[in-house]
Design an enzyme around this catalytic site. Structure first.
Site, short mmCIF file in Angstrom:
data_model
loop_
_atom_site.label_atom_id
_atom_site.label_comp_id
_atom_site.label_asym_id
_atom_site.label_seq_id
_atom_site.Cartn_x
_atom_site.Cartn_y
_atom_site.Cartn_z
CE LYS A 173 -2.87 2.33 3.40
NZ LYS A 173 -3.96 2.16 4.36
C1 5RP Z 1 -2.24 5.24 8.08
C2 5RP Z 1 -2.83 4.30 7.08
C3 5RP Z 1 -4.15 4.62 6.54
O1 5RP Z 1 -4.91 3.45 6.50
C4 5RP Z 1 -3.90 5.15 5.17
O2 5RP Z 1 -3.24 6.35 5.24
C5 5RP Z 1 -5.15 5.17 4.28
O3 5RP Z 1 -5.97 6.12 4.64
P1 5RP Z 1 -6.02 7.52 3.91
O4 5RP Z 1 -6.71 7.27 2.59
O5 5RP Z 1 -6.81 8.36 4.84
O6 5RP Z 1 -4.61 8.02 3.70
O7 5RP Z 1 -2.26 3.31 6.72
O8 5RP Z 1 -0.92 4.90 8.31
#
Ligand code: 5RP
Length: 278
Positions: A173
């Site tokens: 991610k």
């Molecule tokens: C924080 C995360 C969040 O899940 C990630 O940032 C996704 O959320 P957003 O779309 O609000 O950024 O991993 O560390």
């Protein structure tokens, strides 16, 4: 990959189109009552029917989510510091893999802090997470955390994503950036895009669309959904984009057509402003 791991992965990335729509609602693990998620159950319950996977902490899943839920759960399993800490993102493992199994999670998500003083701790911990996931057939997702002093560009995100894959991540991610296709090309495992801080709906939809065009399998989006003027309409609009190949313009039209009249932007709080630091 064993059968169980393949089965769990296919619940996250839908085999019919190879795409994934994760709803990220884990923010409270370091931000506390994040804007839009103050009452977790009230905020998240209406969004669940439209998510392929729910990404949250075990505490919130246990206390706020109905165990009869059909949606796969991915557990945030890193943490240990808060937004108030100078060493934000100096994280360790927060969930034993056996507890993730007991909760019937499809996988776990751990943040690696590439480029920060404690990168070694987090990369070695992530390797342990991968070993545990291999042992029990779960999916290991690496989150490429970005410290406030690091630039979210293709060079840095490409480095962090590739390091995650080299250490055995099944999914990475990461954030969207210019030349995102270079990040995707150098990362041999599926990438989901994190949304980042709240931006206007059309910009968030365009960013998600561009990430998909560059080769991401989907998104793991949070604030741009639950802090939207109308979170359910936004969740559904992102779904149109991910699973129905809508263009950003079509998805925005869908959002506007389905938005409840009179829905107002959420009030900003200190916690929301603090999210700009990550
Ligand atoms: C924080 C995360 C969040 O899940 C990630 O940032 C996704 O959320 P957003 O779309 O609000 O950024 O991993 O560390």
């Amino acid at each position: 990959m064993g059968w169980g791991q393949k089965n769990r992965l296919s619940r996250i990335i839908k085999p019919k189109d190879g795409r994934s729509l994760m709803l990220a609602v884990d923010h409270g693990y370091f931000l506390g009552p994040t804007t839009g998620l103050e009452n977790f159950k009230k905020a998240v319950d209406p969004l669940i029917p439209y998510a392929d996977t729910l990404f949250a902490t075990r505490g919130m899943i246990r206390s706020c989510v109905d165990p009869k839920i059909d949606t796969p759960i991915m557990l945030r399993n890193s943490g240990g510091t808060s937004i108030l800490n100078k060493e934000l993102l100096h994280e360790g493992i927060t969930v034993d893999i056996k507890d993730a199994l007991r909760m019937n999670a499809v996988g776990v998500g751990y943040s690696i802090a590439v480029g920060m003083d404690w990168e070694r701790d987090t990369i070695l911990d992530f390797s342990k997470v991968v070993d545990d996931c291999e042992k029990y057939g779960l999916v290991a997702m690496a989150v490429t955390a970005v410290g406030k002093d690091l630039t979210k560009d293709a060079r840095y995100l490409g480095l962090a994503s590739r390091i995650a894959a080299e250490h055995g991540a099944h999914i990475v991610k990461t954030y969207y950036c210019k030349d995102f296709d270079k990040v995707v090309d150098a990362c041999p495992v599926p990438i989901v895009m994190a949304g980042g801080k709240k931006i206007p709906e059309i910009e968030a939809l365009t960013m998600a669309y561009n990430a998909i065009q560059a080769g991401a399998v989907g998104v793991d989006m949070g604030r741009n959904i639950f802090q939207s003027d109308d979170p359910v309409a936004m969740m559904r609009a992102v779904r149109e984009l991910i699973h129905k190949n809508a263009t950003p313009k079509e998805a925005l039209q869908f959002f506007n057509d389905n938005k409840k009249s009179g829905s107002m932007p959420k009030k900003s709080t200190i916690a929301a402003d603090d999210t700009k630091k990550v």
